[in-house]
Design an enzyme around this catalytic site. Structure first.
Site, short mmCIF file in Angstrom:
data_model
loop_
_atom_site.label_atom_id
_atom_site.label_comp_id
_atom_site.label_asym_id
_atom_site.label_seq_id
_atom_site.Cartn_x
_atom_site.Cartn_y
_atom_site.Cartn_z
N ASP A 100 0.83 -1.20 0.00
CA ASP A 100 0.00 0.00 0.00
C ASP A 100 0.87 1.25 0.00
O ASP A 100 0.64 2.19 -0.78
CB ASP A 100 -0.91 0.02 1.23
N THR A 154 -7.35 -4.46 -0.14
CA THR A 154 -6.16 -5.08 0.45
C THR A 154 -6.46 -6.49 0.96
O THR A 154 -5.60 -7.37 0.92
CB THR A 154 -5.60 -4.20 1.59
#
Length: 397
Positions: free
Chosen positions: A91, A179
């Site tokens: 990320d 995610t």
């Protein structure tokens, strides 16, 4: 912080099995990427920005593939943010990488993105993030310092820029939407999404989905989707295992479904069909072979919002419904790039009252959107029917 179980199970969209490339590192093979456009440059006002966006998202997807492999081989930490959503070095690496690439040619255009460097610093992830960014950044960036990478992450953070209630030009980035899908495995989808907004209008967007089903014959997996205002929506395979960009750009369109009971629906994995207003008109089934008269087909699509936009824009799904929850905010980066991809593919995106999504309601930060009731993403043909059903069901909700 909490350590998440990377073996947690999440429902996934049902595609044919995805080819699993051998564990050959893709590092350093990004150099051959060329951001050629599928339409003449003179037709695209923002073609320079689009070319850079395509290249940045492609590099970001390569970073995700490598980090995902290392996560499961070395059991690196996966931490939770304060809202209990998981976050990994991918990320932060994606946000730093995209921020760096954009700032080289467009340093004056601010970036609105999901992360800041606080968690990188607090969880001793700096060296890992910097290493991944260096491996995918442009030639000449191998001397990036820790400070350079942390600054690049914070360029998209909440405190980086104030818009002063005025129309503006800015990038919107979701470094990894879904995610949980990134952590789950090969069947779940996750998306790197980047859009450019000019005076409250989304003018271009690029999505990269590394787990999108590919062609086992050439070792390819994943897809890039681009849109430019007035130029349509196009898709292309990501690089295959030999580092080559596979295939040509193909224009894509929403599906042609006009009958509600023939439509294919996506909903957020955190929501149930029964919580949505259309459940008063149709039951839902995930089995396409035996649908009853009052049933619609629900496609289990994990994870995040952008993969649902990708499904609608590519014609794999007809509708994506999202209900706004009073206790949760809706982030601009979860929708901006998806909106233009669906629009340019012939679809429509509004709130539940039929109004377009306004990216300027969060006047100072442009990080939140406030769609009345929720978001309706459709092929366009079904849109008015859906809004009418929502309206008629609203007194009972």
């Amino acid at each position: 912080m909490y350590i998440l179980d990377t073996g947690a199970r999440f429902s996934a969209v049902r595609f044919s099995p995805v080819f699993n490339p051998p564990p050959t590192s893709l590092r350093r093979r990004y150099f051959i990427v060329r951001a050629n456009l599928p339409f003449p440059k003179h037709q695209a006002k923002y073609h320079k920005e689009l070319e850079v966006a395509i290249d940045a998202v492609d590099r970001a997807c390569r970073l995700c593939v490598d980090v995902k492999r290392s996560l499961f081989s070395s059991k690196e930490k996966i931490v939770e943010k304060n809202d209990q959503t998981p976050v990994t070095i991918a990320d932060f690496g994606v946000q730093a990488l995209v921020s760096l690439e954009l700032s080289k040619l467009f340093p004056s255009i601010p970036l609105v993105a999901e992360e800041d460097s606080h968690f990188v610093r607090a969880n001793n992830l700096v060296s890992s993030v910097v290493s991944e960014v260096k491996s995918k950044a442009s030639i000449g960036d191998n001397h990036l310092s820790d400070a350079d990478v942390l600054e690049a992450i914070d360029r998209g953070g909440k405190d980086a820029y104030t818009f002063c209630n005025k129309p503006a030009t800015y990038w919107v980035l979701d470094p990894i939407d879904g995610t949980r899908g990134f952590l789950k495995g090969d069947e779940a989808l996750y998306v790197v999404g980047l859009a450019l907004v000019v005076d409250n209008e989304i003018v271009l967007g690029v999505m990269g989905c590394p787990n999108w089903p590919g062609d086992s014959s050439d070792g390819s997996t994943g897809t890039l989707m681009l849109s430019h205002i007035g130029c349509g929506t196009w898709t292309k395979k990501l690089q295959n295992v030999s580092g080559n960009v596979a295939g040509d750009w193909i224009r894509c369109f929403v599906d042609a479904c006009v009958l509600m009971n023939k439509a294919r629906f996506c909903i957020q994995e955190s929501q149930t069909w029964e919580s949505l207003p259309l459940s008063g008109f149709f039951d839902a089934s995930t089995v396409s072979e035996d649908l009853k008269h009052k049933e619609i087909l629900l496609l289990p699509t994990c994870c995040g919002s952008l993969c649902k936009y990708l499904m609608v824009a590519s014609g794999r799904a007809s509708v994506f419904l999202l209900r706004a929850k009073t206790q949760r905010t809706i982030k601009s980066w979860d929708h901006a790039v998806g909106i233009i991809c669906v629009h340019e593919a012939g679809g429509k995106v509004t709130d539940w009252e039929g109004d377009e999504i306004n990216l300027e309601e969060d006047q100072s930060e442009r990080r939140l959107i406030f769609p009345a009731g929720g978001v309706v993403v459709s092929n366009g043909s079904l849109h008015n029917q859906i809004l009418e059903m929502i309206s008629s069901a609203s007194p009972t909700l």
